[in-house]
Each structure stands twice: as C-alpha cells, then as structure tokens.
Design an enzyme around this catalytic site. Structure first.
Site, short mmCIF file in Angstrom:
data_model
loop_
_atom_site.label_atom_id
_atom_site.label_comp_id
_atom_site.label_asym_id
_atom_site.label_seq_id
_atom_site.Cartn_x
_atom_site.Cartn_y
_atom_site.Cartn_z
N GLY A 1 0.85 -1.19 0.00
CA GLY A 1 0.00 0.00 0.00
C GLY A 1 0.88 1.23 0.00
O GLY A 1 1.82 1.33 0.79
N ALA B 1 1.20 3.02 3.39
CA ALA B 1 1.96 2.22 4.35
C ALA B 1 3.43 2.13 3.97
O ALA B 1 4.31 2.21 4.82
CB ALA B 1 1.35 0.82 4.45
N GLU C 1 -3.96 6.72 -3.70
CA GLU C 1 -4.74 5.54 -3.34
C GLU C 1 -5.69 5.91 -2.20
O GLU C 1 -6.42 5.06 -1.70
CB GLU C 1 -3.81 4.40 -2.90
CG GLU C 1 -3.12 3.72 -4.05
CD GLU C 1 -2.23 2.55 -3.64
OE1 GLU C 1 -1.84 1.78 -4.55
OE2 GLU C 1 -1.92 2.40 -2.45
N ASN D 1 5.78 11.55 -11.15
CA ASN D 1 6.74 11.03 -12.13
C ASN D 1 6.37 11.58 -13.50
O ASN D 1 5.48 12.42 -13.63
CB ASN D 1 6.80 9.50 -12.09
CG ASN D 1 5.48 8.84 -12.49
OD1 ASN D 1 4.60 9.46 -13.10
ND2 ASN D 1 5.32 7.59 -12.14
N GLY E 1 17.10 10.82 -12.97
CA GLY E 1 17.17 11.57 -11.74
C GLY E 1 15.87 12.26 -11.39
O GLY E 1 14.78 11.89 -11.87
N ALA F 1 8.26 -0.44 -4.94
CA ALA F 1 8.02 0.65 -3.98
C ALA F 1 9.06 1.75 -4.04
O ALA F 1 9.16 2.54 -3.11
CB ALA F 1 7.94 0.08 -2.56
N ALA F 2 9.79 1.84 -5.12
CA ALA F 2 10.86 2.84 -5.19
C ALA F 2 10.33 4.25 -4.98
O ALA F 2 10.92 5.05 -4.24
CB ALA F 2 11.59 2.74 -6.53
N GLY F 3 9.22 4.58 -5.62
CA GLY F 3 8.65 5.92 -5.46
C GLY F 3 8.17 6.18 -4.05
O GLY F 3 8.29 7.30 -3.52
N ASP F 4 7.63 5.16 -3.41
CA ASP F 4 7.15 5.31 -2.03
C ASP F 4 8.32 5.53 -1.07
O ASP F 4 8.24 6.36 -0.16
CB ASP F 4 6.36 4.07 -1.60
CG ASP F 4 5.14 3.84 -2.47
OD1 ASP F 4 4.59 4.83 -2.98
OD2 ASP F 4 4.74 2.68 -2.64
N SER G 1 11.55 -3.83 1.23
CA SER G 1 12.71 -3.28 0.52
C SER G 1 13.16 -1.93 1.06
O SER G 1 14.22 -1.43 0.67
CB SER G 1 12.38 -3.13 -0.97
OG SER G 1 11.47 -2.07 -1.19
#
Length: 299
Positions: free
Chosen positions: A39, A42, A140, A184, A225, A249-252, A291
């Site tokens: 999520g 989260a 979300e 993004n 970048g 989940a890189a953006g999170d 991660s």
C-alpha cells in the site's frame, strides 16, 4: 523530534515473478510467489520510520487477517497507529503484482477498506494532524479525503506533500494548497498535458503547476534523476546506477525519505539526494515495505 503524518492506503501485496508479462488473453507460467505488506501510504510510512522519522499513520483496514497483520506490522516498525480505523465486515486492500526479469512491475489494486477512509475519520484524528510538521499523502486515498487535507493544511498553515500516484487529475482547489507535489513523468503529463523528456520540458511542466498554485515541484524521472523547481532554484539530482530486482516501492521509499529530510529542515538538494539513495537501495530487494532501507544502510 519533528512529526510526520502519513494519510493513505494499506494493502497486502501478492507478488509473482515471471520472465515476461503476459499478452492479453495469454497464460504463462510464473516463478516464485511472495506475499508482502504494501500500500502506497503504508510503504511511505514504513520507509520514513526506518529512516529516523517520528511517524503516525492514518489508514483504514478491514477486520480480516490481512488488516490485523498489517496493524501489528506497523506497530513493530515504531509507527503510531492511533489513527487506524478497522471496519467490520470489509476486506482489507490487496494488490496483485507481476514482476518481470528486468525488475519492472505491473500492478492491479483492489482497494477494499481503503475506500472507506473519510473526512469524518480525519476529523476524529485531528490531534495527530495538528502536531504534524509534514503531512504526506497519495492518490490511493479517496479524493474527498485529499480535498479535506488540502483545506485543513491551508487553515492551519501546515505543509502538505502529495505524491500523485496512481496517476489521475487533481483540481486546482487542491493543487493551490500544496507545499510540494512529487509526480513522475506519466503523472506530470496527466496533471499538465506536458510530456517530460528532458530538463526543458520538466521546467515547463513545473511552471504549469506553479500557475495552479503549487509552491514546490519535484518530478521524478527514473534513471535520469529528479528535477526540482520553485521560485528560487531549479536543479536535477542524479541517481546512482544499481542492478534492479524489483522497482515496486521505489517511489514510495523516495517520498518517505524526502518527508523525513524536509521535516528536519534539510535543504532541498540534501533532501532529494538522500531520497534518491534510499530509493536506489530499495530496488535491489524484493517487496514493497520489505525493501525499504534503514538509516544505517545509507549513512
């Protein structure tokens, strides 16, 4: 310690690794199956907590095993869960995720109880919001909740960050109240109609968002970048090259890390460079929250 409140989604991620994504109507045999807590809300809360932030998480889950496990997991991360709402008879959110051999992903979300997060619930959590140095949310979360947060932050002179994912349009009434927006390239195009392909087009997109009232804009551009711009400065923060295993989940992680730095009054450049490092580390591991790196992995 500065306080961060994340308002957003809590899901359980069901992940299948596969050599490639199937075509429409095609069935292929995948590889390993994993089940992770996830999520966007989260993920951001856990990332921020692991990186030294003082976190409260306002969310809505069902009274099923997924919801129960999620709440306990967040508490173990040191996150204040006084703002969690557990709804009887409703399923918790789940996400079905396919990850290909290059670490790219395709995701379908069944929001479940996340859709029941409401203005009334946020009003009941006003004590948490009042203490926040930074409030971070994503899409979300139901749009009426986003609208309430925008109005609340205007009335209380608080800093609201929106990560506009999954991509959708936002009204000018919301945009004009934002301290920071972090789209993004795809999300930027939906918000502005401008295709971001380089610094020049990123700058034009930022200008379009400034006209709508956003104070600071940070466009994440993957391997190219992150481009930041406000009325005083603009620059691109480069990212380090890594071998990506799972980009889920890189953006999170980026947004959670960014919120921690900004709450601690670090400069924009310091904050974005730190967030880039955290996001780069996250794609070298499987899963969403699993991660998210810890502070000692970065410094």
């Amino acid at each position: 310690m500065p306080e961060i409140v994340v308002v957003g989604s809590s899901n359980t991620d069901m992940v299948v690794k596969t050599p490639r994504f199937p075509e429409p109507g095609e069935t292929i045999l995948g590889g390993d199956f994993f089940m992770f807590p996830g999520g966007k809300g989260a993920n951001q809360a856990v990332a921020a907590a692991r990186l030294g932030g003082k976190l409260s998480f306002i969310c809505c889950v069902g009274d099923d095993i997924f919801g129960q496990n999620a709440i306990e997991g967040y508490k173990k991360e040191g996150i204040n869960m006084d703002g969690a709402l557990i709804v009887n008879g409703e399923p918790s959110g789940v996400a079905l995720i396919t990850v290909n051999a290059e670490g790219e992903n395709e995701i379908v979300v069944a929001s479940g109880a996340n859709n029941l997060l409401s203005k009334k619930h946020l009003e009941g959590a006003s004590q948490l919001l009042q203490k926040a140095d930074i409030i971070l949310t994503q899409l979300e979360t139901p749009i009426p909740v986003i609208g309430y947060l925008a109005s609340y932050c205007r009335e209380n002179s608080q800093k609201l960050i929106i990560n506009p994912a999954p991509a959708q349009e936002l009204s000018d009434d919301i945009l004009k109240e934002l301290y920071l927006i972090t789209p993004n390239e795809t999300e930027t195009r939906i918000l502005t109609g401008i295709e971001v392909v380089d610094e020049s087009s990123a700058s034009r997109a930022c200008e379009a968002l400034f006209l709508k009232g956003v104070k600071n804009v940070l466009i994440t551009m993957g391997s190219r970048g992150a481009f930041f711009m406000n009325s005083e400065v603009h620059f691109t923060a480069k990212v380090q090259k890594v071998d990506a295993i799972d980009t889920t989940a890189a953006g999170d992680v980026f947004n959670g890390a960014l919120a921690v730095c900004l709450a601690q009054n670090m400069t924009w450049k310091e904050s974005i460079e730190f967030a880039n490092k955290a996001a780069a580390l996250s794609v070298t591991k499987m899963g969403a929250q699993t991660s998210a790196p810890y502070l000692n992995e970065i410094i």
